[in-house]
Scaffold this motif. Structure first.
Motif, PDB file in Angstrom:
ATOM      1  N   ILE A 115      -5.386   0.523  -5.794  1.00  0.00           N
ATOM      2  CA  ILE A 115      -6.614   0.321  -5.027  1.00  0.00           C
ATOM      3  C   ILE A 115      -7.677   1.317  -5.467  1.00  0.00           C
ATOM      4  CG2 ILE A 115      -7.593   0.524  -2.714  1.00  0.00           C
ATOM      5  CD1 ILE A 115      -4.898  -0.465  -1.621  1.00  0.00           C
ATOM      6  N   SER A 140      -9.009  -3.601   4.713  1.00  0.00           N
ATOM      7  CA  SER A 140      -7.647  -3.946   5.104  1.00  0.00           C
ATOM      8  C   SER A 140      -7.609  -5.366   5.648  1.00  0.00           C
ATOM      9  CB  SER A 140      -7.141  -2.970   6.169  1.00  0.00           C
ATOM     10  OG  SER A 140      -5.857  -3.334   6.610  1.00  0.00           O
ATOM     11  N   ALA A 163       0.840  -1.206   0.000  1.00  0.00           N
ATOM     12  CA  ALA A 163       0.000   0.000   0.000  1.00  0.00           C
ATOM     13  C   ALA A 163       0.865   1.242   0.000  1.00  0.00           C
ATOM     14  CB  ALA A 163      -0.948  -0.005   1.206  1.00  0.00           C
ATOM     15  N   ALA A 200      -6.739  -5.236   0.653  1.00  0.00           N
ATOM     16  CA  ALA A 200      -5.312  -4.919   0.533  1.00  0.00           C
ATOM     17  C   ALA A 200      -4.611  -5.230   1.845  1.00  0.00           C
ATOM     18  CB  ALA A 200      -5.111  -3.456   0.156  1.00  0.00           C
ATOM     19  N   ILE A 245      -5.423   2.386   3.535  1.00  0.00           N
ATOM     20  CA  ILE A 245      -6.200   1.453   2.704  1.00  0.00           C
ATOM     21  C   ILE A 245      -7.694   1.713   2.866  1.00  0.00           C
ATOM     22  CG2 ILE A 245      -6.833  -0.983   2.476  1.00  0.00           C
ATOM     23  CD1 ILE A 245      -3.907  -1.656   3.175  1.00  0.00           C
TER      24      ILE A 245
END
Length: 633
Positions: free
Chosen positions: A180, A210, A172, A192, A203
């Motif tokens: 994303i 997440s 990330a 993610a 995220i």
């Protein structure tokens, strides 16, 4: 000074280091901009576009320039053509380009690597890694959506409902967050994971879920993740397997510049994915996050297609070139001298600046980047320890500061300070009076020990030390010297009479009527006793408390005078007789003095019980002429 825009010669590189719309910013700083022919053709920026904004298109632009900007580093052949003192600004992977760095050093070329710009707030506008990762992250999501043979978003039609695609993103960072966001905008359900603790909130801010593996976080420096151990990596892969198996598309973006990319997904994990699944490995060029991926190729593993990224930002050259050119302009602006007395277009990097110092690789024939220098030239020799400077004397330092010649003599042995003098009592005696300003005090250790005769002489006004009785608030009457103790028994101290005196709540006036001469104080009677009394009878004076207070025995027997008389015989003196003569005149009026005292008559001090404990005041009470008849005798 002249800034040249080099044409990229690396295969597949379609970006350009400067775009026409930003040329005016460089000319506004006072630089002349030279462009190699065809430098912007890959990004659809043509030579006419550069000339239209004031740039000069010249074939020898690089060879004659003072500063050369490019995306990829120049080839070694072109580096050797540069003039000594030329500056280059480009991406420069120092870990994989040791020979090129050595050529830059040997040619006395100053080189700056865009990937080495510190990741600090002040340098965000110069961070080319972030700007290019933004392009790469977007490109990865588009590639995954194009390769996947199903819809990304949810579709509800009369024919039925089409479920959205499941996308998993590993990493990330800038590229991962952009992937994303793009996948989420396309309608996919995105999950993610990142090893950094701060990434979970980022995220969720993009609308994704997440993945929490309940493992320790790995925070590194510069915003990157810290390298994990093999056990930690194996446990992470084991926990990620069910998420990857259920995904339709997997995008991996974990990479650290200058290091090999971590292995996040094994071949066995990819084989568990559904048929038609897609895997996009953005870090394939640096080793890959997916086992079996190849940069610039599509590989099939199990039922999934694995796409390996190779120079992904160059696949979108127009936005990538614009972002990179802006980073270069900002860095050049930082290194341009400014001021009223400075001519425009003076390229003068301040190597004390954190950004300039961090991005510089070579300068004036030296490699400034320490890891690269140690990799090429070996570890730096340890500096020799500097000898400890000898401490300079205080006098020498002060004289040197004043610019005078200094001579230093060895200090003498330290002299112990003399003991502090004892406090001097206030007295009229010249020997005990306070010291004059220039008078040298005498230590109490040097004072002689005084004999009773000397102390008595001082009390009577003769030369001698100050009597200790002067320490009291009121000056007492002269004291009798204590009689020497008998050889076979110790004389009791005078203070032993204090307990009985303290028992009286209010001591009454010590007065004796004339008709009762027998009520006399033993101590006063002893002063008028005959001197020829035998000294051997001094032993009975061992109980002074029985006669210390007249109130305790108002009807004292005449034998008390005889019993106390030997006490005075032990140490006869002359002054009490003289005092007795002076007191004889007052004997007739003793009764009136004590019954009706007047302001002029000496009165017996009246003190509370807690003050009777002072021996000096006790003697003051007992020394008053209480028996006029005894004084007359």
């Amino acid at each position: 000074m002249r800034i040249a825009v080099a044409k990229e010669t690396r295969d597949g590189e379609s970006r350009v280091a400067m775009v026409p719309e930003l040329v005016e910013k460089l000319t506004g700083l006072g630089y002349d901009v030279l462009v190699e022919p065809g430098a912007g053709d890959g990004a659809e920026f043509f030579d006419d576009d550069y000339e239209a904004v004031g740039a000069t298109v010249a074939a020898d632009a690089v060879a004659t320039a003072d500063v050369v900007v490019s995306v990829a580093p120049l080839d070694p052949e072109r580096v050797r053509e540069l003039r000594e003192g030329t500056t280059t600004i480009s991406f420069l992977p120092v870990n994989q380009s040791h020979d090129l760095v050595a050529d830059l050093r040997d040619g006395a070329v100053t080189s700056f690597a865009m990937e080495l710009v510190p990741r600090i707030s002040r340098a965000q506008s110069m961070d080319a890694l972030s700007s290019q990762a933004l392009v790469a992250g977007y490109r990865c999501a588009i590639v995954a959506a194009g390769m996947l043979r199903r819809f990304f978003p949810l579709n509800m039609t009369a024919a039925g409902t089409v479920q959205p695609a499941e996308v998993v993103v590993l990493g990330a960072g800038v590229a991962g967050l952009q992937a994303i966001a793009t996948a989420k905008r396309l309608g996919a359900v995105v999950r993610a994971y990142d090893v950094r603790a701060a990434a979970a909130e980022e995220i969720r801010s993009m609308g994704a879920k997440s993945i929490d593996l309940e493992l320790e976080t790995l925070e590194g420096s510069g915003g990157y993740a810290r390298e994990m151990t093999e056990d930690r990596a194996a446990r992470q892969r084991e926990l990620l397997t069910p998420y990857i198996a259920a995904a339709d598309a997997l995008i991996t973006t974990a990479a650290v510049p200058g290091r090999e990319a971590p292995m996040l997904v094994t071949r066995e994990m990819v084989e568990q994915m559904k048929p038609g699944s897609v895997v996009v490995d953005l870090a394939a060029e640096s080793g890959g996050n997916v086992e079996g991926s190849a940069p610039g190729e599509i590989v099939r593993i199990g039922h999934a297609q694995v796409w390996g990224g190779a120079n992904v930002p160059a696949q979108m050259p127009v936005p990538a070139s614009r972002l990179y050119a802006q980073n270069v302009v900002n860095l050049v602006t930082l290194m341009t001298a400014t001021g009223e007395d400075v001519e425009p277009g003076q390229f003068a990097p301040d190597f004390e600046d954190e950004i300039v110092q961090g991005a510089c690789v070579t300068h004036e024939g030296r490699i400034l980047h320490k890891p690269t220098r140690e990799a090429i030239d070996g570890p730096d020799p340890e500096p020799e320890p500097e000898p400890e400077p000898e401490p300079a004397p205080v006098a020498e330092v002060g004289a040197a500061a004043a610019g005078a010649a200094v001579t230093y003599d060895a200090p003498a042995d330290p002299v112990e300070p003399a003991p502090a003098p004892m406090p001097t009592l206030m007295s009229d005696d010249p020997e005990t009076a306070p010291l004059e300003p220039n008078e040298e005090p005498q230590s109490y250790l040097d004072e002689p020990e005084f004999e009773p005769e000397q102390e008595w002489a001082a009390e009577t006004g003769a030369d001698g030390p100050v009597p200790l009785a002067e320490e009291a608030d009121e000056a007492p009457a002269p004291r009798m010297p204590p009689p020497p103790p008998p050889p076979h028994a110790a004389a009791p101290p005078a203070a032993e009479a204090v307990p009985e005196l303290e028992s009286e709540p209010e001591p009454a006036p010590v007065a004796a009527p004339e008709e009762e001469p027998e009520d006399a104080t033993p101590e006063v009677a002893s002063e008028a006793a005959p001197a020829e009394a035998p000294a051997t009878e001094s032993e009975p004076v061992a109980e002074p408390e029985t006669v210390a207070v007249p109130e305790a025995q108002p009807e004292a027997e005449p034998e008390a005078e005889a019993d106390a008389a030997p006490e005075a015989d032990a140490a006869p003196v002359t002054e009490p007789q003289e005092t007795a003569g002076a007191e004889e005149a007052e004997g007739d009026d003793s009764e009136s003095e004590h019954t009706d005292p007047s302001p002029d008559a000496p009165a017996v001090p009246q003190q509370p019980d807690d003050s009777v404990s002072d021996p000096a005041q006790t003697e003051l009470q007992l020394d008053l002429p209480l028996n006029p008849e005894a004084d007359q005798s």
